[in-house]
Design an enzyme around this catalytic site. Structure first.
Site, PDB file in Angstrom:
ATOM      1  N   SER A  14       3.982  -8.094   9.911  1.00  0.00           N
ATOM      2  CA  SER A  14       4.198  -7.879   8.684  1.00  0.00           C
ATOM      3  C   SER A  14       3.345  -6.762   7.475  1.00  0.00           C
ATOM      4  O   SER A  14       2.729  -6.240   7.873  1.00  0.00           O
ATOM      5  CB  SER A  14       5.083  -8.930   8.023  1.00  0.00           C
ATOM      6  OG  SER A  14       6.145  -8.533   7.075  1.00  0.00           O
TER       7      SER A  14
ATOM      8  N   HIS B 112      -2.766  -7.169  -5.314  1.00  0.00           N
ATOM      9  CA  HIS B 112      -2.851  -6.212  -6.853  1.00  0.00           C
ATOM     10  C   HIS B 112      -4.078  -7.208  -7.874  1.00  0.00           C
ATOM     11  O   HIS B 112      -3.539  -7.945  -8.088  1.00  0.00           O
ATOM     12  CB  HIS B 112      -1.175  -5.953  -7.663  1.00  0.00           C
ATOM     13  CG  HIS B 112      -1.428  -5.126  -8.730  1.00  0.00           C
ATOM     14  ND1 HIS B 112      -1.644  -3.607  -8.363  1.00  0.00           N
ATOM     15  CD2 HIS B 112      -1.337  -5.110 -10.180  1.00  0.00           C
ATOM     16  CE1 HIS B 112      -1.385  -3.008  -9.515  1.00  0.00           C
ATOM     17  NE2 HIS B 112      -1.737  -4.099 -10.461  1.00  0.00           N
TER      18      HIS B 112
ATOM     19  N   CYS C 287       5.471 -12.638  11.180  1.00  0.00           N
ATOM     20  CA  CYS C 287       6.085 -13.773  11.907  1.00  0.00           C
ATOM     21  C   CYS C 287       5.313 -13.365  13.324  1.00  0.00           C
ATOM     22  O   CYS C 287       3.957 -12.970  13.861  1.00  0.00           O
ATOM     23  CB  CYS C 287       6.822 -12.226  11.899  1.00  0.00           C
ATOM     24  SG  CYS C 287       7.953 -11.169  10.914  1.00  0.00           S
TER      25      CYS C 287
END
Length: 138
Positions: free
Chosen positions: A74, A79, A94
């Protein structure tokens, strides 16, 4: 064996883990250093025992960095707001072999967060419920 949760009368198999990590009181110079942020995400992917596929980042003016590592399992993204000594991190993996929580712990230490908040959400297989036209709001 996969983790199994219950929703109503259905059993749901966990497919992955989604960690939302809030980093507070981080040194602003770390949050504004694009190369430091990129390296931190690459190392977090290793700690999570995930496979790095690609990465992208952007340095904002006057400050701040956004970066993402794409994983076979994934992604990990960040940020930063150096002016607020704050970073928002997303770790989604996953597979049973991955260790997203350990990746989050690594990032807390690496960014020298004075405080942090970690929310963990299991991601489930809902195909049986969706096939029956059922909708769930949690």
């Amino acid at each position: 064996m996969p983790t199994v949760d219950r929703l109503g009368n259905r059993y749901l198999e966990a497919l992955g883990a989604h960690c939302i990590l809030e980093l507070y009181e981080c040194p602003s110079h770390l949050l504004d250093d694009r190369h430091f942020v990129e390296k931190a995400l690459r190392e977090a992917a290793k700690v999570a025992e995930s496979t790095l596929l690609s990465e992208v980042s952007h340095q904002f003016t006057p400050q701040g960095v956004t970066a993402l590592v794409l994983l076979a399992e994934s992604h990990i993204s960040i940020h930063t707001w150096p002016e607020a000594n704050y970073a928002a991190v997303d770790v989604f993996t996953c597979g049973e072999q991955t260790r997203p929580q350990e990746a989050c712990e690594y990032l807390v230490q690496t960014f020298r967060a004075g405080n942090h908040l970690l929310l963990q959400l299991p991601r489930h297989k809902l195909s049986a419920a969706i096939a029956n036209g059922e909708h769930y709001h949690i």
